[in-house]
Structure formats: structure tokens, C-alpha cells
Design a protein around this motif. Structure first.
Motif, PDB file in Angstrom:
ATOM      1  N   ASN A 198      29.715  12.326 -28.067  1.00 38.75           N
ATOM      2  CA  ASN A 198      29.201  12.928 -26.838  1.00 38.75           C
ATOM      3  C   ASN A 198      30.287  12.779 -25.786  1.00 38.75           C
ATOM      4  O   ASN A 198      31.257  12.026 -25.956  1.00 38.75           O
ATOM      5  N   LEU A 199      30.138  13.483 -24.683  1.00 39.19           N
ATOM      6  CA  LEU A 199      31.187  13.492 -23.672  1.00 39.19           C
ATOM      7  C   LEU A 199      31.455  12.112 -23.088  1.00 39.19           C
ATOM      8  O   LEU A 199      32.627  11.700 -22.998  1.00 39.19           O
ATOM      9  N   PRO A 200      30.416  11.331 -22.694  1.00 39.11           N
ATOM     10  CA  PRO A 200      30.714   9.991 -22.164  1.00 39.11           C
ATOM     11  C   PRO A 200      31.433   9.106 -23.180  1.00 39.11           C
ATOM     12  O   PRO A 200      32.336   8.348 -22.809  1.00 39.11           O
ATOM     13  N   GLY A 201      31.060   9.217 -24.458  1.00 39.62           N
ATOM     14  CA  GLY A 201      31.730   8.419 -25.468  1.00 39.62           C
ATOM     15  C   GLY A 201      33.186   8.802 -25.639  1.00 39.62           C
ATOM     16  O   GLY A 201      34.055   7.938 -25.804  1.00 39.62           O
ATOM     17  N   LEU A 202      33.457  10.084 -25.600  1.00 35.75           N
ATOM     18  CA  LEU A 202      34.846  10.541 -25.703  1.00 35.75           C
ATOM     19  C   LEU A 202      35.662  10.088 -24.494  1.00 35.75           C
ATOM     20  O   LEU A 202      36.829   9.698 -24.629  1.00 35.75           O
ATOM     21  N   GLN A 203      35.036  10.138 -23.306  1.00 32.03           N
ATOM     22  CA  GLN A 203      35.738   9.680 -22.099  1.00 32.03           C
ATOM     23  C   GLN A 203      36.037   8.196 -22.170  1.00 32.03           C
ATOM     24  O   GLN A 203      37.137   7.750 -21.810  1.00 32.03           O
ATOM     25  N   LEU A 204      35.056   7.412 -22.660  1.00 27.60           N
ATOM     26  CA  LEU A 204      35.279   5.976 -22.803  1.00 27.60           C
ATOM     27  C   LEU A 204      36.401   5.706 -23.794  1.00 27.60           C
ATOM     28  O   LEU A 204      37.278   4.868 -23.545  1.00 27.60           O
ATOM     29  N   GLY A 205      36.391   6.413 -24.925  1.00 25.62           N
ATOM     30  CA  GLY A 205      37.442   6.222 -25.918  1.00 25.62           C
ATOM     31  C   GLY A 205      38.815   6.548 -25.380  1.00 25.62           C
ATOM     32  O   GLY A 205      39.787   5.825 -25.640  1.00 25.62           O
ATOM     33  N   ALA A 206      38.903   7.627 -24.598  1.00 29.86           N
ATOM     34  CA  ALA A 206      40.199   8.012 -24.031  1.00 29.86           C
ATOM     35  C   ALA A 206      40.681   6.974 -23.019  1.00 29.86           C
ATOM     36  O   ALA A 206      41.871   6.615 -22.989  1.00 29.86           O
ATOM     37  N   THR A 207      39.755   6.491 -22.193  1.00 26.31           N
ATOM     38  CA  THR A 207      40.113   5.469 -21.195  1.00 26.31           C
ATOM     39  C   THR A 207      40.587   4.195 -21.879  1.00 26.31           C
ATOM     40  O   THR A 207      41.615   3.607 -21.503  1.00 26.31           O
ATOM     41  N   LEU A 208      39.843   3.760 -22.890  1.00 26.29           N
ATOM     42  CA  LEU A 208      40.209   2.542 -23.608  1.00 26.29           C
ATOM     43  C   LEU A 208      41.551   2.701 -24.303  1.00 26.29           C
ATOM     44  O   LEU A 208      42.406   1.802 -24.243  1.00 26.29           O
ATOM     45  N   ALA A 209      41.761   3.829 -24.952  1.00 25.54           N
ATOM     46  CA  ALA A 209      43.018   4.047 -25.654  1.00 25.54           C
ATOM     47  C   ALA A 209      44.204   4.003 -24.692  1.00 25.54           C
ATOM     48  O   ALA A 209      45.243   3.388 -24.985  1.00 25.54           O
ATOM     49  N   TRP A 210      44.061   4.650 -23.549  1.00 28.20           N
ATOM     50  CA  TRP A 210      45.154   4.662 -22.566  1.00 28.20           C
ATOM     51  C   TRP A 210      45.440   3.245 -22.056  1.00 28.20           C
ATOM     52  O   TRP A 210      46.590   2.819 -21.972  1.00 28.20           O
ATOM     53  N   ASN A 211      44.392   2.504 -21.720  1.00 30.24           N
ATOM     54  CA  ASN A 211      44.579   1.175 -21.146  1.00 30.24           C
ATOM     55  C   ASN A 211      45.114   0.188 -22.171  1.00 30.24           C
ATOM     56  O   ASN A 211      45.943  -0.671 -21.842  1.00 30.24           O
ATOM     57  N   VAL A 212      44.644   0.292 -23.421  1.00 34.91           N
ATOM     58  CA  VAL A 212      45.190  -0.583 -24.458  1.00 34.91           C
ATOM     59  C   VAL A 212      46.670  -0.273 -24.672  1.00 34.91           C
ATOM     60  O   VAL A 212      47.503  -1.188 -24.778  1.00 34.91           O
ATOM     61  N   ALA A 213      47.016   1.006 -24.713  1.00 33.69           N
ATOM     62  CA  ALA A 213      48.412   1.384 -24.944  1.00 33.69           C
ATOM     63  C   ALA A 213      49.318   0.911 -23.815  1.00 33.69           C
ATOM     64  O   ALA A 213      50.447   0.456 -24.066  1.00 33.69           O
ATOM     65  N   THR A 214      48.833   1.010 -22.565  1.00 30.29           N
ATOM     66  CA  THR A 214      49.684   0.651 -21.433  1.00 30.29           C
ATOM     67  C   THR A 214      49.666  -0.848 -21.130  1.00 30.29           C
ATOM     68  O   THR A 214      50.714  -1.491 -21.024  1.00 30.29           O
ATOM     69  N   HIS A 238      37.977 -10.219 -19.138  1.00 32.38           N
ATOM     70  CA  HIS A 238      39.310  -9.636 -18.981  1.00 32.38           C
ATOM     71  C   HIS A 238      39.415  -8.266 -19.648  1.00 32.38           C
ATOM     72  O   HIS A 238      40.316  -7.487 -19.328  1.00 32.38           O
ATOM     73  N   ALA A 239      38.491  -7.982 -20.573  1.00 32.43           N
ATOM     74  CA  ALA A 239      38.540  -6.697 -21.280  1.00 32.43           C
ATOM     75  C   ALA A 239      37.886  -5.572 -20.496  1.00 32.43           C
ATOM     76  O   ALA A 239      38.127  -4.400 -20.784  1.00 32.43           O
ATOM     77  N   TYR A 240      37.064  -5.911 -19.495  1.00 34.63           N
ATOM     78  CA  TYR A 240      36.311  -4.864 -18.809  1.00 34.63           C
ATOM     79  C   TYR A 240      37.230  -3.840 -18.142  1.00 34.63           C
ATOM     80  O   TYR A 240      36.944  -2.639 -18.140  1.00 34.63           O
ATOM     81  N   ALA A 241      38.318  -4.323 -17.581  1.00 31.13           N
ATOM     82  CA  ALA A 241      39.227  -3.414 -16.879  1.00 31.13           C
ATOM     83  C   ALA A 241      39.830  -2.371 -17.820  1.00 31.13           C
ATOM     84  O   ALA A 241      40.270  -1.308 -17.372  1.00 31.13           O
ATOM     85  N   LEU A 242      39.836  -2.677 -19.109  1.00 32.41           N
ATOM     86  CA  LEU A 242      40.386  -1.723 -20.081  1.00 32.41           C
ATOM     87  C   LEU A 242      39.383  -0.615 -20.411  1.00 32.41           C
ATOM     88  O   LEU A 242      39.759   0.390 -21.012  1.00 32.41           O
ATOM     89  N   MET A 243      38.132  -0.805 -20.004  1.00 32.14           N
ATOM     90  CA  MET A 243      37.079   0.105 -20.462  1.00 32.14           C
ATOM     91  C   MET A 243      36.468   0.931 -19.340  1.00 32.14           C
ATOM     92  O   MET A 243      35.391   1.500 -19.493  1.00 32.14           O
ATOM     93  N   GLY A 244      37.132   0.989 -18.213  1.00 34.36           N
ATOM     94  CA  GLY A 244      36.676   1.870 -17.146  1.00 34.36           C
ATOM     95  C   GLY A 244      35.406   1.405 -16.484  1.00 34.36           C
ATOM     96  O   GLY A 244      35.418   0.511 -15.634  1.00 34.36           O
ATOM     97  N   ARG A 245      34.265   1.937 -16.898  1.00 35.61           N
ATOM     98  CA  ARG A 245      33.013   1.698 -16.185  1.00 35.61           C
ATOM     99  C   ARG A 245      32.345   0.376 -16.539  1.00 35.61           C
ATOM    100  O   ARG A 245      31.379  -0.021 -15.890  1.00 35.61           O
ATOM    101  N   VAL A 246      32.779  -0.338 -17.582  1.00 38.99           N
ATOM    102  CA  VAL A 246      32.121  -1.572 -18.008  1.00 38.99           C
ATOM    103  C   VAL A 246      32.317  -2.671 -16.966  1.00 38.99           C
ATOM    104  O   VAL A 246      33.423  -2.897 -16.479  1.00 38.99           O
ATOM    105  N   ARG A 247      31.208  -3.366 -16.642  1.00 41.50           N
ATOM    106  CA  ARG A 247      31.248  -4.437 -15.648  1.00 41.50           C
ATOM    107  C   ARG A 247      30.601  -5.725 -16.129  1.00 41.50           C
ATOM    108  O   ARG A 247      30.681  -6.750 -15.448  1.00 41.50           O
TER     109      ARG A 247
END
Length: 520
Positions: free
Chosen positions: A431-447, A14-23
């Protein structure tokens, strides 16, 4: 080919959807090793069906389909075999499930029983000679295992590490203890076998070469301190590697609870960046621990052990079992009291299952207490009525994952565990992918957790405490784990998920849904 998992408390789907690319949860370490061991002249295609379902083109491309998996993946394993045969390709099965119960897989062309070794070489020779289906099943059993320090570098280059929630790493195999319900000693032995520290750091560097990868690496060792001296020596090398590379990873592992007595090892784990440890608590009842031959959990009082681990920054995840022979009508109350007192946030609460190649299986077989009833949640005939045991399990799950109680336990971790962690400079993880993952996770957790969920008030109460203490990573981690645990527990209590990670009842149903789920 690695079969899909059925959803469970421990796979965090259920957490994968919060993390963008994680499957998927974690790379299959064993199959990555087999892929690397194949002859250089063989073209190898690696498919993890937790990420993407194998296509007809994949089967058409292959000469032979090699599969590995655990008991919980049995329906999916069999389904892959059927697809391979439909494509006219021989199917080979290895791994822990077939190694402990080869009789469960009569449809496969080749069975590889045991670990990598002489049977693997025999299999390669047979397939080199003929890639057709044999007239009858061929079972090959390893007599001489390949030493761990001779293992090749797992084929990390064949998988997209960024699609996994956490990474995987193996240092040792085997466990010296004889817990009645555990199949590890029967499969891998009681004398832990070891890789070299140089192998380990070489594997970390292979992962580091990928532009995007998980930030947490899980040691899949059966018991991280099965050989305490070796673990201590390895940790010195791991710490030096972390410092050299500016701490690109955090680590997690599984260990027996007597880890709490190993102060030097705990200090090294802290300094090397370990943040979590899974321990088999099983039950808070001392007589039950003695009955299952888990006396190591009695070396230090349970609560004192957990507090000791927390003091080194290690958040504890606990495995617990309902349905033991020693259980009474009061056992579920003892479990919920332990949950509240221990303040462990993540618990896998399972009904007892008997696994092949365990002393429990042998004892229950002699007593006529092994059952195969698709309408029941376990293959064990409990001493208490099945419905009473299931009701106890439901009470424990409902108590543990009530949002108010769950976030109260997280608030305790914010106060008592997370401040004790090593906080290395961010340079190694920036690194850029890590920052993108962090931003995606932060947005999804907040919403999805902080706005749309019905437990947002409890989440923000804990999050505000973490923010005040500067624990930003804790907010994100707490957000995606709690989201999964609450959603999954609600499904389980509605009867949509089964009452054990090992139960076959819901697994068979899930296997029928697997094609649609994988194609979605």
C-alpha cells in the motif's frame, strides 16, 4: 495516559529517526483495554507520552486522569500525577507496577490493584458518583478478574498505529513456571488464561482497518507456549486468517526456550509468518539456571535449542543477567563465549534487579540484601563487589556490540535463519504508506548507517551477502536494529545509560529531562 519510557536496549529509540513517522516502540495493550472498557457515555482521550506529551489543554479537558505503567516508568508515573493535581484533577493508577507495590505510590488518589475486574467496576461507579479528589487515598483490589474471553476489543481506533515500531496483541496471560526473579506468576498466575482465536483475529482486523500500521505484531503474552495446546489451536486459526488476508503481518513473541522441542508448534509458527522470538536465556551456566529455578532451559542444550529455532526462520533475541549469586570472575567470559557460539544478534544484558512480588525479592529481603542507593546500578547487594559486577557487565556489552562482532552474527543469520522464513507474496503489504515507509527507511539506512557511520564497512559486508541472497528486508531490519544497538551500547559504556532496564538510578535523572524531551 501512558508514561514515556526511558531509553533502553529494548525500546530501539535510536532507530525511530530512520523510520520517519515512528515515535514509539509498541502500543500499551493494557491501557488500550481499559480505554475500551470505560462506559460508552464517558468521553475518553488516549495519550501515549512516548508519542506526544499531554498538554495543559488535555488536563483541562479531563475530569479524571487514569494512568498505567511498569516499575521502570515510576518517575514518569509520579510526574503525571503531579501534573494532574496541579490541574486540580484526581489521578488514578493501575497496571503492573502499582499492583505489585502499591506502597510506592502514596500520592495517587485512587489505586487499582490487580487486573481488570470487580475493582474496575467499583472504580467506575465511584468516579460516576463524584469526579472530585477523595479526602484520602482509595485502594481498590480486584478479587474477581474479568475472563480474557470477555475482554472488549482494545481501543486501537484511539491511537495512530503508524507511529509505532511494532504492533501489540495478547492471546494469553500467566506462566506456569516459577523463575525466581520473575513477577509474572505473582501478578497474573501460573495457569494461563486465554482469549478465543476469534477475538484475536478480530483485533488483527481492527488494526488492518487503519490505512497505515506496523508490519510486525508482537504477542505480549507472558509465555507464548504457557498452554501449548491452546497455542497450537490458535495458530491454526491465525494461519487461516493470514492466508485469507494475504499475509499482511509478520509476528514475534516471547517464550520459554523449551519451545525448541515443540516441532508442531514451530511448524505452525513458521507457516503463520513468525519471524522472531524473545527467550530468557539468562545465563549459559547450568548451576545458575538451577539456582534461579529455570530448569526448562536445561531440557535441551542451549545452543541446540537456538539452532532449532533458527531452522524454522525464527531469529532469537535473548535476555541475559549479570550479577547472579552464582556468578564468578569467569562468568563474563562464559557469557561472551555463548554470544559468539550462539550467533544471537540482539541481546538485552541487564544487571540483576529484585522486583517486588518475586521469590528473589523475598529471599533477599530476609537476608538484608535489598538496598536503596541512588549511586548504585542495582537494588541488590551482590555477593561479588558491586564494581566487579559492573565491570563484568561492561565487558559483556562491549564484546556483544562491537560492530565487527555484531555484523558477524548478522551474517550468520543471513546464512542460517532468514532463508528458512516463510516468504509470502507481497500483495498483503503493498500500500502507499508501506511503500513510503520502505523508501524512507532505505534512504536513512543507506545514508546514516551505510555512509555516515564509523561501522559502515561492517554493515556493507553483511548487506552485500544479504543482497546476493535476495534478502532486501533483512538489510533494512539489520540496518535500523544495529544502528540502535551500537549507539545505545556506546552511551551505556560511557555511563550515559544505566546498566539495567530496571535500574532506578538513571531513570530518576531521565524523569527530570522528560518534559524537555517530550516537547522537542
Amino acid at each position: 495516559m501512558f508514561p514515556a519510557y526511558t531509553p533502553s536496549f529494548g525500546t530501539f529509540q535510536h532507530a525511530y529517526a530512520l523510520m520517519g513517522r515512528v515515535r514509539a516502540f509498541m502500543p500499551p495493550q493494557g491501557l488500550l483495554l481499559i480505554a475500551a472498557y470505560m462506559p460508552d457515555t464517558w468521553p475518553v482521550r488516549f495519550v501515549d507520552e512516548n508519542i506526544a506529551r499531554a498538554t495543559e489543554a488535555d488536563f483541562a479537558w479531563a475530569d479524571v486522569v487514569l494512568v498505567s505503567g511498569m516499575h521502570i516508568q515510576k518517575p514518569q508515573i509520579k510526574e503525571i500525577c503531579a501534573r494532574a493535581h496541579a490541574a486540580g484533577k484526581p489521578a488514578v493508577l493501575g497496571g503492573p507496577s502499582v499492583s505489585s507495590a502499591p506502597e510506592m505510590y502514596p500520592e495517587f488518589d485512587y489505586l487499582h490493584i490487580g487486573e481488570i475486574g470487580d475493582a474496575t467496576d467499583d472504580l467506575i461507579g465511584r468516579l460516576d458518583a463524584s469526579a472530585g479528589r477523595p479526602p484520602a487515598q482509595v485502594a481498590l483490589k480486584t478479587e474477581e478478574r474479568l475472563a480474557l474471553d470477555q475482554f472488549p476489543l482494545p481501543a486501537y481506533h484511539m491511537i495512530p498505529l503508524s507511529r509505532y515500531l511494532i504492533g501489540s496483541l495478547q492471546f494469553s496471560s500467566g506462566c506456569p513456571y516459577r523463575c525466581e526473579f520473575c513477577d509474572i506468576p505473582g501478578l497474573y498466575g501460573r495457569q494461563p488464561r486465554l482469549k478465543t482465536p476469534e477475538q484475536l483475529t478480530g483485533e488483527l482486523e481492527a488494526m488492518l482497518r487503519q490505512p497505515s500500521r506496523p508490519l510486525v505484531i508482537y504477542f505480549v503474552d507472558d509465555n507464548f507456549i504457557g498452554n501449548k495446546k491452546a497455542a497450537r489451536d490458535m495458530l491454526h486459526h491465525l494461519l487461516a486468517w493470514q492466508k485469507k488476508h494475504h499475509y499482511p503481518f509478520a509476528f514475534a513473541c516471547e517464550a520459554t526456550l523449551n519451545l525448541a522441542k515443540q516441532k508442531e508448534i514451530l511448524a505452525l509458527m513458521h507457516d503463520a509468518g513468525f519471524v522472531e522470538v524473545f527467550v530468557g536465556v539468562e545465563t549459559p551456566e547450568p548451576d545458575a539456571l538451577k539456582g534461579m529455578k529455570k530448569d526448562q532451559n536445561l531440557m535441551v542444550p542451549l545452543l541446540e535449542s537456538i539452532q532449532a529455532l533458527n531452522s524454522y526462520g525464527l531469529e532469537v533475541t535473548a535476555g541475559m543477567i549479570v550479577g547472579l549469586d552464582t556468578d564468578t570472575p569467569d562468568t563474563d567470559q562464559h557469557i561472551v563465549e555463548f554470544i559468539d557460539e550462539s550467533q544471537i544478534p540482539i541481546l538485552t544484558l541487564n544487571l540483576l534487579q529484585a522486583l517486588p512480588k518475586t521469590p528473589l525479592w523475598d529471599r533477599l529481603a530476609v537476608a538484608g540484601r535489598l538496598i536503596d542507593d541512588p549511586d548504585l546500578e542495582s537494588n541488590v547487594r551482590f555477593l561479588r563487589p558491586h564494581d566487579d559486577v559492573l565491570a563484568s557487565w561492561r565487558r559483556c556489552v562491549a564484546h556483544a556490540y562491537d560492530p565487527k562482532r555484531l555484523f558477524a552474527r548478522y551474517r550468520h543469520q543471513i546464512e542460517a535463519t532468514y532463508p528458512n522464513r516463510l516468504h509470502p507474496p507481497a500483495r498483503g503489504r503493498l500500500n502507499l504508506p508501506g511503500l513510503q515507509l520502505g523508501a524512507t527507511l532505505a534512504w536513512n539506512v543507506a545514508t546514516k548507517v551505510g555512509w555516515k557511520s564509523d561501522y559502515r564497512a561492517e554493515f556493507w559486508q553483511a548487506a552485500r551477502l544479504a543482497f546476493r541472497k535476495g534478502q532486501i528486508e533483512a538489510v533494512l531490519g539489520m540496518g535500523f536494529t544495529s544502528h540502535h544497538l551500537i549507539q545505545f551500547s556506546r552511551e551505556a559504556l560511557r555511563g550515559e545509560q544505566n546498566a539495567s532496564f530496571y535500574s532506578a538510578r538513571a531513570r530518576e535523572q531521565e524523569a527530570k529531562r522528560a518534559p524537555a524531551l517530550a516537547d522537542a
